[in-house]
Design an enzyme around this catalytic site. Structure first.
Site, PDB file in Angstrom:
ATOM      1  CE1 TYR A 272      -4.790  -1.998   4.997  1.00  0.00           C
ATOM      2  CE2 TYR A 272      -3.709   0.092   4.512  1.00  0.00           C
ATOM      3  CZ  TYR A 272      -4.310  -1.073   4.084  1.00  0.00           C
ATOM      4  OH  TYR A 272      -4.439  -1.325   2.738  1.00  0.00           O
TER       5      TYR A 272
ATOM      6  CB  SER B 141      -0.900   0.023   1.235  1.00  0.00           C
ATOM      7  OG  SER B 141      -1.565   1.263   1.372  1.00  0.00           O
TER       8      SER B 141
END
Length: 287
Positions: free
Chosen positions: A193, A180
């Protein structure tokens, strides 16, 4: 996918994860009407976690149209989304295997690899893509149970799946991790996250070095803001969802279909000398 796509979405939220496709407005584009296969993965066997919707569905559709049989893993609550993905795979003339499972459980990871091998006749491509994220108000209020859920879903399951698949991968096989933009540009509200995604970059690079002598390539795709069910189900403020992706140089969020090409390339014969790479698909945001 047009560059004229709106930068704004209607304000919306889903109460819990996993997020679902049907309530989204607009529904994401997974390449259902646009991806044209060229036989680049003919005869391959792929296992995709989080394959029912979002990025996972887009990759499953593209892989099937490129000639691969596809197993998808998803939570039982996502059965309707999974059946839709199954239909697209089968319409492409390929075998689809549906594997409902909670990958926070180690045995579930072991079982989905075994079932994929049994039902598809092997594994050539592993894509540990399933992810969990929630908007956080700050680390002071972050419960250990949520930290553990995020780490077990995003990071631990990836490592276990790779461990289980490895004895059955051969020269030319690929592991493609979903990282990500959060790995390099972390948001405070997604601290746990972001930590898992940074760890997955290190995992990708270390595993590529480890498995290179066996001819097994390990790479990662690093998405930027992509319009998937994860977004309205994260707990973001309504304004953040409405303007999601508007801060990128391209001025909009990406669609799952715009990620599929990266995963096809990394699994194909076009990428035989690509390993240990992190391929950003971020709308121009630097990685």
């Amino acid at each position: 996918m047009s560059d004229e796509t709106t930068t704004q979405f209607p304000a919306q939220q889903q109460p819990d994860q996993p997020g679902l496709t049907d309530p989204m407005a607009p529904e994401p584009d997974h390449g259902e009407n646009s991806w044209v296969g060229r036989g680049r993965l003919e005869g391959r066997k792929a296992l995709i976690t989080g394959g029912d919707s979002g990025i996972g569905r887009a990759v499953a559709i593209a892989y099937a149209r490129e000639g691969a049989d596809v197993a998808i893993v998803y939570l039982p609550e996502e059965e309707e989304d999974a059946q839709d993905t199954q239909r697209y795979i089968e319409e492409a003339g390929r075998k689809a295997l549906l594997l409902p499972a909670d990958l926070t459980d180690e045995q579930a990871c072991i079982d989905v690899v075994a079932k994929t091998r049994e039902e598809l006749g092997g594994i050539d491509i592993l894509i540990p893509n399933a992810a969990y994220q929630r908007q956080r108000e700050g680390v002071k209020d972050l419960p250990v149970s949520e930290i553990e859920k995020t780490f077990r879903t995003n990071l631990v399951s990836t490592m276990v799946l790779a461990r289980e698949a490895l004895p059955h991968l051969s020269e030319g096989s690929s592991i493609i991790v979903t990282a990500s933009i959060q790995a390099s540009a972390p948001s405070p509200g997604l601290i746990d996250y972001a930590m898992t995604k940074a760890a997955l970059v290190a995992f990708t690079q270390a595993l590529a070095e480890d498995l290179g002598p066996q001819g097994i390539r390990v790479n990662a795709v690093a998405p930027g803001p992509i319009w998937t069910p994860l977004i309205p189900a994260t707990g973001f403020p309504a304004d953040k969802v409405k303007d999601f992706g508007g801060d990128t140089p391209l001025g909009r969020a990406g669609q799952p279909s715009e990620l599929a090409g990266a995963y096809v390339y990394l699994a194909s014969e076009e990428a035989t000398y690509t390993s240990g790479a992190v391929l950003p698909v971020t709308g121009g945001k630097g990685f």
